[in-house]
Design a protein around this motif. Structure first.
Motif, PDB file in Angstrom:
ATOM      1  N   MET A   1       0.710  -1.282  -0.101  1.00 26.25           N
ATOM      2  CA  MET A   1      -0.064   0.060  -0.076  1.00 26.25           C
ATOM      3  C   MET A   1       1.021   1.188  -0.017  1.00 26.25           C
ATOM      4  O   MET A   1       1.869   1.311   0.606  1.00 26.25           O
ATOM      5  CB  MET A   1      -0.888  -0.047   1.423  1.00 26.25           C
ATOM      6  CG  MET A   1      -1.836  -1.062   1.257  1.00 26.25           C
ATOM      7  SD  MET A   1      -3.130  -1.082   0.136  1.00 26.25           S
ATOM      8  CE  MET A   1      -4.066   0.131   0.633  1.00 26.25           C
ATOM      9  N   MET A   2       0.625   2.171  -0.804  1.00 26.71           N
ATOM     10  CA  MET A   2       1.350   3.456  -0.839  1.00 26.71           C
ATOM     11  C   MET A   2       0.393   4.697  -0.903  1.00 26.71           C
ATOM     12  O   MET A   2      -0.697   4.398  -1.746  1.00 26.71           O
ATOM     13  CB  MET A   2       2.298   3.500  -1.637  1.00 26.71           C
ATOM     14  CG  MET A   2       2.021   3.179  -3.123  1.00 26.71           C
ATOM     15  SD  MET A   2       3.393   3.181  -4.211  1.00 26.71           S
ATOM     16  CE  MET A   2       3.813   4.982  -4.468  1.00 26.71           C
ATOM     17  N   ALA A   3       0.912   5.829  -0.582  1.00 25.74           N
ATOM     18  CA  ALA A   3       0.248   7.055  -0.955  1.00 25.74           C
ATOM     19  C   ALA A   3       0.346   7.215  -2.606  1.00 25.74           C
ATOM     20  O   ALA A   3       1.355   6.936  -2.992  1.00 25.74           O
ATOM     21  CB  ALA A   3       0.753   8.122   0.056  1.00 25.74           C
ATOM     22  N   PRO A   4      -0.630   8.264  -2.857  1.00 25.91           N
ATOM     23  CA  PRO A   4      -0.500   8.581  -4.518  1.00 25.91           C
ATOM     24  C   PRO A   4       0.711   9.232  -4.557  1.00 25.91           C
ATOM     25  O   PRO A   4       1.249  10.244  -3.715  1.00 25.91           O
ATOM     26  CB  PRO A   4      -1.739   9.607  -4.441  1.00 25.91           C
ATOM     27  CG  PRO A   4      -2.531   9.016  -3.459  1.00 25.91           C
ATOM     28  CD  PRO A   4      -1.876   8.667  -2.184  1.00 25.91           C
ATOM     29  N   THR A   5       1.321   9.078  -5.464  1.00 27.79           N
ATOM     30  CA  THR A   5       2.610   9.916  -6.035  1.00 27.79           C
ATOM     31  C   THR A   5       2.060  10.444  -7.414  1.00 27.79           C
ATOM     32  O   THR A   5       1.723  10.039  -8.143  1.00 27.79           O
ATOM     33  CB  THR A   5       3.753   8.773  -5.966  1.00 27.79           C
ATOM     34  OG1 THR A   5       4.908   9.174  -6.396  1.00 27.79           O
ATOM     35  CG2 THR A   5       3.421   7.570  -6.796  1.00 27.79           C
ATOM     36  N   ARG A   6       3.381  11.108  -7.966  1.00 24.87           N
ATOM     37  CA  ARG A   6       3.300  11.756  -9.168  1.00 24.87           C
ATOM     38  C   ARG A   6       4.322  10.791 -10.166  1.00 24.87           C
ATOM     39  O   ARG A   6       4.442  11.197 -11.231  1.00 24.87           O
ATOM     40  CB  ARG A   6       4.119  13.170  -9.326  1.00 24.87           C
ATOM     41  CG  ARG A   6       2.904  14.049  -8.338  1.00 24.87           C
ATOM     42  CD  ARG A   6       3.546  15.530  -8.321  1.00 24.87           C
ATOM     43  NE  ARG A   6       2.606  16.211  -7.684  1.00 24.87           N
ATOM     44  CZ  ARG A   6       2.338  17.406  -7.961  1.00 24.87           C
ATOM     45  NH1 ARG A   6       2.655  17.956  -9.134  1.00 24.87           N
ATOM     46  NH2 ARG A   6       1.425  18.133  -7.047  1.00 24.87           N
ATOM     47  N   GLU A   7       4.880   9.862  -9.642  1.00 20.86           N
ATOM     48  CA  GLU A   7       5.579   8.854 -10.386  1.00 20.86           C
ATOM     49  C   GLU A   7       4.924   8.162 -11.330  1.00 20.86           C
ATOM     50  O   GLU A   7       3.585   8.066 -11.267  1.00 20.86           O
ATOM     51  CB  GLU A   7       6.439   7.571  -9.749  1.00 20.86           C
ATOM     52  CG  GLU A   7       7.369   8.608  -8.761  1.00 20.86           C
ATOM     53  CD  GLU A   7       8.058   7.269  -8.024  1.00 20.86           C
ATOM     54  OE1 GLU A   7       8.746   6.427  -8.509  1.00 20.86           O
ATOM     55  OE2 GLU A   7       7.703   7.275  -6.688  1.00 20.86           O
ATOM     56  N   PRO A   8       5.534   7.795 -12.602  1.00 25.22           N
ATOM     57  CA  PRO A   8       4.540   7.258 -13.653  1.00 25.22           C
ATOM     58  C   PRO A   8       4.266   5.790 -12.890  1.00 25.22           C
ATOM     59  O   PRO A   8       5.014   5.013 -12.502  1.00 25.22           O
ATOM     60  CB  PRO A   8       5.360   7.144 -14.794  1.00 25.22           C
ATOM     61  CG  PRO A   8       6.494   8.144 -14.809  1.00 25.22           C
ATOM     62  CD  PRO A   8       6.664   8.277 -13.070  1.00 25.22           C
ATOM     63  N   MET A   9       2.768   5.498 -13.290  1.00 28.78           N
ATOM     64  CA  MET A   9       2.149   4.144 -12.706  1.00 28.78           C
ATOM     65  C   MET A   9       1.610   3.423 -13.877  1.00 28.78           C
ATOM     66  O   MET A   9       1.249   4.140 -14.912  1.00 28.78           O
ATOM     67  CB  MET A   9       1.203   4.318 -11.615  1.00 28.78           C
ATOM     68  CG  MET A   9       1.637   5.308 -10.183  1.00 28.78           C
ATOM     69  SD  MET A   9       2.777   4.543  -9.494  1.00 28.78           S
ATOM     70  CE  MET A   9       1.798   3.443  -8.633  1.00 28.78           C
ATOM     71  N   LEU A  10       1.829   2.074 -14.071  1.00 35.19           N
ATOM     72  CA  LEU A  10       1.500   1.307 -14.840  1.00 35.19           C
ATOM     73  C   LEU A  10       0.390   0.265 -14.375  1.00 35.19           C
ATOM     74  O   LEU A  10       0.776  -0.183 -13.605  1.00 35.19           O
ATOM     75  CB  LEU A  10       2.570   0.594 -15.673  1.00 35.19           C
ATOM     76  CG  LEU A  10       3.580   1.468 -16.109  1.00 35.19           C
ATOM     77  CD1 LEU A  10       5.189   0.403 -16.393  1.00 35.19           C
ATOM     78  CD2 LEU A  10       3.316   2.460 -17.275  1.00 35.19           C
ATOM     79  N   VAL A  11      -0.564  -0.008 -15.318  1.00 30.52           N
ATOM     80  CA  VAL A  11      -1.474  -0.933 -15.029  1.00 30.52           C
ATOM     81  C   VAL A  11      -0.716  -2.239 -15.436  1.00 30.52           C
ATOM     82  O   VAL A  11       0.100  -2.120 -16.226  1.00 30.52           O
ATOM     83  CB  VAL A  11      -2.877  -0.839 -15.716  1.00 30.52           C
ATOM     84  CG1 VAL A  11      -3.450   0.644 -15.086  1.00 30.52           C
ATOM     85  CG2 VAL A  11      -2.833  -0.668 -17.194  1.00 30.52           C
ATOM     86  N   PRO A  12      -1.445  -3.198 -15.021  1.00 34.20           N
ATOM     87  CA  PRO A  12      -0.769  -4.602 -15.636  1.00 34.20           C
ATOM     88  C   PRO A  12      -0.515  -4.861 -16.955  1.00 34.20           C
ATOM     89  O   PRO A  12       0.630  -5.214 -17.296  1.00 34.20           O
ATOM     90  CB  PRO A  12      -1.567  -5.440 -14.993  1.00 34.20           C
ATOM     91  CG  PRO A  12      -2.220  -5.070 -13.649  1.00 34.20           C
ATOM     92  CD  PRO A  12      -2.421  -3.628 -14.150  1.00 34.20           C
ATOM     93  N   ARG A  13      -1.452  -4.360 -17.809  1.00 37.90           N
ATOM     94  CA  ARG A  13      -1.216  -4.771 -19.299  1.00 37.90           C
ATOM     95  C   ARG A  13      -0.131  -3.640 -19.800  1.00 37.90           C
ATOM     96  O   ARG A  13       0.560  -4.309 -20.325  1.00 37.90           O
ATOM     97  CB  ARG A  13      -2.601  -4.021 -19.854  1.00 37.90           C
ATOM     98  CG  ARG A  13      -2.497  -4.148 -21.486  1.00 37.90           C
ATOM     99  CD  ARG A  13      -3.887  -3.800 -21.961  1.00 37.90           C
ATOM    100  NE  ARG A  13      -4.468  -2.591 -21.362  1.00 37.90           N
ATOM    101  CZ  ARG A  13      -4.141  -1.281 -21.637  1.00 37.90           C
ATOM    102  NH1 ARG A  13      -3.173  -1.219 -22.421  1.00 37.90           N
ATOM    103  NH2 ARG A  13      -4.659  -0.288 -21.055  1.00 37.90           N
ATOM    104  N   GLN A  14      -0.062  -2.616 -19.180  1.00 35.17           N
ATOM    105  CA  GLN A  14       1.279  -1.676 -19.607  1.00 35.17           C
ATOM    106  C   GLN A  14       2.555  -2.113 -19.148  1.00 35.17           C
ATOM    107  O   GLN A  14       3.584  -2.109 -19.771  1.00 35.17           O
ATOM    108  CB  GLN A  14       0.962  -0.292 -19.116  1.00 35.17           C
ATOM    109  CG  GLN A  14      -0.173   0.441 -19.703  1.00 35.17           C
ATOM    110  CD  GLN A  14      -0.616   1.983 -18.990  1.00 35.17           C
ATOM    111  OE1 GLN A  14      -0.615   1.754 -17.424  1.00 35.17           O
ATOM    112  NE2 GLN A  14      -0.916   2.744 -19.597  1.00 35.17           N
ATOM    113  N   ALA A  15       2.395  -2.699 -17.803  1.00 38.66           N
ATOM    114  CA  ALA A  15       3.748  -3.197 -17.217  1.00 38.66           C
ATOM    115  C   ALA A  15       4.147  -4.488 -18.217  1.00 38.66           C
ATOM    116  O   ALA A  15       5.539  -4.601 -18.186  1.00 38.66           O
ATOM    117  CB  ALA A  15       3.555  -3.561 -15.759  1.00 38.66           C
TER     118      ALA A  15
END
Length: 79
Positions: free
Chosen positions: A5-19
């Motif tokens: 669990m983590m706080a929202p961040t401005r780092e680029p996040m990927l959904v499983p399909r993108q990863a």
């Protein structure tokens, strides 16, 4: 399991399909790797699972295989 669990961040996040696409593997294999504890770190926001792009890239780098050069092609021998 490496779900955190983590706080929202401005780092680029990927959904499983993108990863999975970024790693060149199927979503199914990505889920299997994560379930086995050998995949990239994943994060959960409620029911949504995401991956930090940096974690996916680090996972790819850890699994990089250096190219193998042939001894025959480097010794000036017959082709």
């Amino acid at each position: 399991m490496k779900t955190q669990m983590m706080a929202p961040t401005r780092e680029p996040m990927l959904v499983p399909r993108q990863a999975a696409r970024r790693l060149g593997i199927s979503v199914s294999l990505l889920h299997k790797l994560c379930a086995a504890g050998t995949g990239p770190v994943r994060y959960r926001y409620g029911k949504k699972v995401v991956f930090r792009q940096a974690d996916v890239d680090a996972f790819a780098e850890r699994h990089r295989v250096a190219p193998v050069t042939s001894a025959l092609s480097n010794d000036g021998g017959e082709a």
